[in-house]
Motif scaffolding. Structure first.
Motif, mmCIF file in Angstrom:
data_model
loop_
_atom_site.group_PDB
_atom_site.id
_atom_site.type_symbol
_atom_site.label_atom_id
_atom_site.label_comp_id
_atom_site.label_asym_id
_atom_site.label_seq_id
_atom_site.Cartn_x
_atom_site.Cartn_y
_atom_site.Cartn_z
ATOM 1 N N ARG A 1 -8.046 -5.918 13.969
ATOM 2 C CA ARG A 1 -7.265 -4.719 13.761
ATOM 3 C C ARG A 1 -5.749 -5.222 14.329
ATOM 4 O O ARG A 1 -4.786 -4.546 14.177
ATOM 5 N N SER A 2 -5.788 -6.424 14.801
ATOM 6 C CA SER A 2 -4.487 -7.059 15.277
ATOM 7 C C SER A 2 -3.836 -8.334 14.696
ATOM 8 O O SER A 2 -2.920 -8.814 14.965
ATOM 9 N N GLY A 3 -4.290 -8.484 13.693
ATOM 10 C CA GLY A 3 -3.863 -9.524 12.770
ATOM 11 C C GLY A 3 -2.856 -9.085 11.670
ATOM 12 O O GLY A 3 -2.101 -7.914 11.780
ATOM 13 N N LEU A 4 -3.117 -9.458 10.512
ATOM 14 C CA LEU A 4 -2.442 -8.907 9.208
ATOM 15 C C LEU A 4 -2.696 -7.506 9.218
ATOM 16 O O LEU A 4 -1.800 -6.833 8.546
ATOM 17 N N ARG A 5 -4.029 -7.029 9.015
ATOM 18 C CA ARG A 5 -4.224 -5.597 8.868
ATOM 19 C C ARG A 5 -3.424 -4.584 9.690
ATOM 20 O O ARG A 5 -2.950 -3.851 9.465
ATOM 21 N N GLY A 6 -3.575 -5.061 11.302
ATOM 22 C CA GLY A 6 -2.751 -4.576 12.143
ATOM 23 C C GLY A 6 -1.440 -4.186 11.937
ATOM 24 O O GLY A 6 -0.703 -3.096 11.986
ATOM 25 N N LEU A 7 -0.714 -5.565 11.469
ATOM 26 C CA LEU A 7 0.802 -5.545 10.956
ATOM 27 C C LEU A 7 0.819 -4.576 9.980
ATOM 28 O O LEU A 7 1.840 -3.834 9.942
ATOM 29 N N GLU A 8 0.158 -4.593 9.026
ATOM 30 C CA GLU A 8 0.669 -3.587 7.881
ATOM 31 C C GLU A 8 0.432 -2.245 8.201
ATOM 32 O O GLU A 8 1.126 -1.187 7.726
ATOM 33 N N VAL B 1 0.398 -10.429 19.384
ATOM 34 C CA VAL B 1 -0.816 -11.095 19.115
ATOM 35 C C VAL B 1 -0.758 -12.276 17.832
ATOM 36 O O VAL B 1 -1.060 -13.282 18.024
ATOM 37 N N ILE B 2 -0.020 -11.683 17.105
ATOM 38 C CA ILE B 2 0.581 -12.565 15.780
ATOM 39 C C ILE B 2 1.353 -13.657 16.407
ATOM 40 O O ILE B 2 0.999 -14.861 15.734
ATOM 41 N N LYS C 1 -8.670 -14.549 12.109
ATOM 42 C CA LYS C 1 -8.438 -13.546 13.000
ATOM 43 C C LYS C 1 -6.810 -13.069 12.616
ATOM 44 O O LYS C 1 -6.444 -12.046 12.537
ATOM 45 N N LEU C 2 -6.029 -14.015 12.208
ATOM 46 C CA LEU C 2 -4.567 -13.894 11.954
ATOM 47 C C LEU C 2 -4.727 -13.368 10.440
ATOM 48 O O LEU C 2 -3.578 -12.114 10.539
ATOM 49 N N LEU C 3 -5.620 -13.312 9.474
ATOM 50 C CA LEU C 3 -5.377 -12.866 8.384
ATOM 51 C C LEU C 3 -6.249 -11.544 8.287
ATOM 52 O O LEU C 3 -6.549 -10.973 7.281
#
Length: 208
Positions: free
Chosen positions: A68-75, A13-14, A59-61
Motif C-alpha cells: 500500500r505504500s509504494g506505487l499503489r499508495g502513490l496512485e 516511504v517512496i 515494494k516500490l512498484l
C-alpha cells in the motif's frame, strides 16, 4: 483520511525505498559485480544483493496487492491529474514490472505451484544460458577431457531452460547489471512524479 492527508507517509516511504535501492545498486555495480575477492569472501553476495534489490523494487512498484505504500499508495494518494502519469508509467514498464513480480515471488516462494507464473516455470536469459553452457563445458573438459556427448547433453539441457519472454525470465548475475540500469531510470521517474504531487499539495495548502 483524504488523499492529501495520506500522501506524506507514502512520499516518505517512496523516497526512503528509492534511496536504499539506489545505494544497493551502487554497491552491486561498483563493489561486487566485478570483484572476485569479495565474492570469495562473502558467499553468494552477488545473489544476496540481487535478490535484495529485486524485493525492494517489488515494494516500490507495489507488485503485491497488499503493498500500500509504494506505487499503489502513490496512485491512491495523488490528485486525479497525476493518476494518468502513473498509469502511463505502468504501461511503459509493464514487462519489467511483471518480471520483478515473478522474480519476487520466486525468491520468497509463496505462490501456488499450479500458478502459471510460478517460479518453476521461469527460464533464463540467453546470456545466462550461454554462460552456463560454457562453464559446464569447461568443467567437463577439465574433469573428463573433451567429451562430445556430455557437451551436447549440457547444451540441450540449458537450451530447454531459455525463457520464452522477459516476463518469465529469472534475474541472473551475468546480466543483472543491464537490468539495474533500467531500475535506476524507473526510480527517477517515480521520484519525479512524487515530487510533482508534493509541490501540487504544498501549493494547495499555501492557497488555503
Amino acid at each position: 483520511m483524504t488523499p492529501q492527508e495520506s500522501f506524506p507517509d507514502v512520499f516518505r516511504v517512496i523516497l526512503d525505498l528509492s534511496s536504499t535501492i539506489s545505494k544497493k545498486i551502487d554497491d552491486y555495480k561498483n563493489n561486487i559485480e566485478n570483484n572476485p575477492s569479495i565474492k570469495r569472501a562473502f558467499y553468494n553476495i552477488d545473489f544476496v544483493y540481487m535478490h535484495s534489490i529485486v524485493l525492494d523494487m517489488g515494494k516500490l512498484l507495489s507488485v503485491n496487492n497488499n503493498d500500500r505504500s509504494g506505487l499503489r499508495g502513490l496512485e491512491k494518494s495523488s490528485p486525479d491529474k497525476f493518476k494518468k502519469d502513473i498509469r502511463i508509467f505502468r504501461d511503459k514498464y509493464k514487462d519489467v514490472i511483471e518480471k520483478i513480480k515473478s522474480n519476487r515471488n520466486r525468491i520468497i516462494s509463496h505462490v501456488d505451484i499450479s500458478d502459471e507464473g510460478h517460479f518453476s516455470k521461469m527460464g533464463f536469459s540467453e546470456k545466462e544460458v550461454n554462460k552456463k553452457v560454457t562453464d559446464l563445458n569447461d568443467h567437463f573438459t577439465f574433469l573428463y577431457g573433451l567429451n562430445k556427448s556430455l557437451v551436447e547433453s549440457s547444451i540441450e539441457h540449458w537450451n530447454k531452460l531459455r525463457s520464452e519472454s522477459i516476463r518469465t525470465e529469472r534475474y541472473s548475475p551475468s546480466d543483472f547489471s543491464k537490468e539495474v540500469d533500467i531500475f535506476i531510470i524507473m526510480i527517477r521517474e517515480i521520484v519525479s512524479i512524487s515530487y510533482k504531487i508534493n509541490v501540487c499539495y504544498c501549493e494547495k495548502t499555501r492557497l488555503k
